[in-house]
Write a protein that holds these residues in place. Structure first.
Motif: not given
Ligand code: FES
Ligand SMILES: [Fe+2]
Length: 381
Positions: A269, A273, A152
């Motif tokens: 992610t 995230a 991310s």
């Protein structure tokens, strides 16, 4: 000013300056994407130009002139309507190309004869980029590693009260790390590299490649991208991350202010995230309110770095900000004493000077190209 001194004027970046013309040949980040929702307009100042940035209801960002052509009020206080912006004062409406499209109080509208400046805009890696130069913009450089679906991105903006070149010089300066960031490194337990490094630099297709070798044999590789980009693997104050790839843009606001935009790769992610970014942004917003005050207090001698909470998310940035603003908003470079450890700074200024000279003399400037194998490295252990 002598000719040589003119080519060395990296400081002034208004539209009619040499460095300003040079920087305008490249896309520059102007805002963090997540800080501008649809239907919002904000005033921005970049390269000594006041502008209006707004995001249309469709989600597309636009950059147009700062003032309404009618009686010159500030357009960012107006209303976004679709992909247009309506002036707050008497309702003239502009589209994203700066064309006036409505003049409500005029019995015989002449909107087709009225336009204000506009600039190409695009978004990438969580940043909004604008091209403030003349003619068609060049392709936007891309960084494939940062486009990976395994990570991310955390896009950060830090406003700093000094000339952008203080921070550009810092890109090639690894000798400062031991001193400026020593306390953070201790707190973070980062003792992989120690002591005073030897720095080797070489001009590359993109700018400057630097290799930094420490007395314990560990080495770092990092890249400077012309004209104002630093790509490194660096420190992040966070127990879940510690180190990240950092892509940094150092963008002039005016002679005495610049914005440090930084895109950080976050190694997870999804929901994790999203939650991490939300927590981080909330904490960052609280901290941003007093960062400049703390730095000013240190410069006035009322605080020392050691009095500042090392767990601030921006702690590394505070350390750099103290060092860079401590040089003066515009440093007196005539009285510097550069040494072997400044070899990167010296090469950087030589390249900048060469490019400004080429621009001034109507010669072609070097076409800088990022290559995907230019990946910054840091030893694992
Ligand atoms: S100043 Fe903008 S419409 Fe009058
Ligand atoms: Fe630093």
């Amino acid at each position: 000013m002598t000719r040589a001194a003119k080519y060395l004027d990296f400081i002034h970046t208004g539209p009619n300056t040499l460095a300003g013309k040079y920087l305008r040949m490249f896309w520059q980040p102007v805002f963090c994407s997540h800080e501008l929702g649809p239907g919002r307009a904000v005033p921005i100042r970049i390269l000594e130009e006041d502008l209006t940035l707004y995001r249309g209801d469709s989600g597309s960002p636009h950059v147009i002139g700062f003032r309404c052509a009618h009686r010159r009020t500030q357009l960012s206080i107006g209303w976004v309507e679709g992909d247009c912006l309506r002036c707050f004062y008497h309702g003239w409406k502009y589209d994203g190309s700066g064309q006036c499209v409505e003049q409500p109080a005029e019995p015989k509208p002449f909107a087709d004869k009225v336009s204000i400046p506009s600039y190409p805009v695009t978004e990438y890696l969580g940043l909004i980029f604008a091209y403030l130069g003349k003619g068609n913009p060049p392709p936007l450089p891309r960084y494939p590693k940062l486009e990976s679906s395994d990570i991310s991105l955390d896009a950060v903006r830090l406003d700093r009260i000094c000339n952008y070149f203080n921070n550009i010089d810092n890109s090639l300066d690894n000798a400062h790390v031991r001193f400026v960031h020593g306390r953070h490194r201790e707190t973070a337990g980062d003792e992989i590299v120690k002591g005073d490094p030897m720095i080797s630099v070489a001009e590359s297709e993109w700018g400057i490649k630097r290799e930094v070798r420490y007395p314990n044999g560990k080495a770092i590789t990092a890249y400077f991208g012309m004209p104002n980009i630093n790509y490194l693997n660096g420190q992040v104050v966070d127990p879940e991350i510690k180190r990240a790839d950092l892509l940094v843009f150092k963008v002039p606001v005016d002679d005495e202010h610049h914005i440090h935009f930084e895109v950080r790769s976050i190694p997870f992610t999804g929901e994790r995230a999203r939650e991490w970014l939300q927590r981080r942004r909330e904490k960052r917003a609280r901290e941003a309110a007093n960062r400049a005050v703390l730095v000013e207090e240190v410069l006035r001698g009322r605080l020392h770095l050691n009095d500042i909470d090392p767990n601030r998310t921006d702690y590394v940035m505070v350390e750099d900000e103290i060092a860079q603003t401590g040089q003066g908003k515009i440093p007196d470079r005539k009285h510097e004493h550069l040494g072997r450890s400044d070899t990167g700074v010296i090469l950087l200024r030589q390249i900048w000077q060469r490019e400004l000279r080429a621009l001034a003399e109507g010669q072609p400037t070097k076409q800088w190209t990022y290559r995907p194998d230019m990946i910054p490295t840091y030893p694992d252990s």
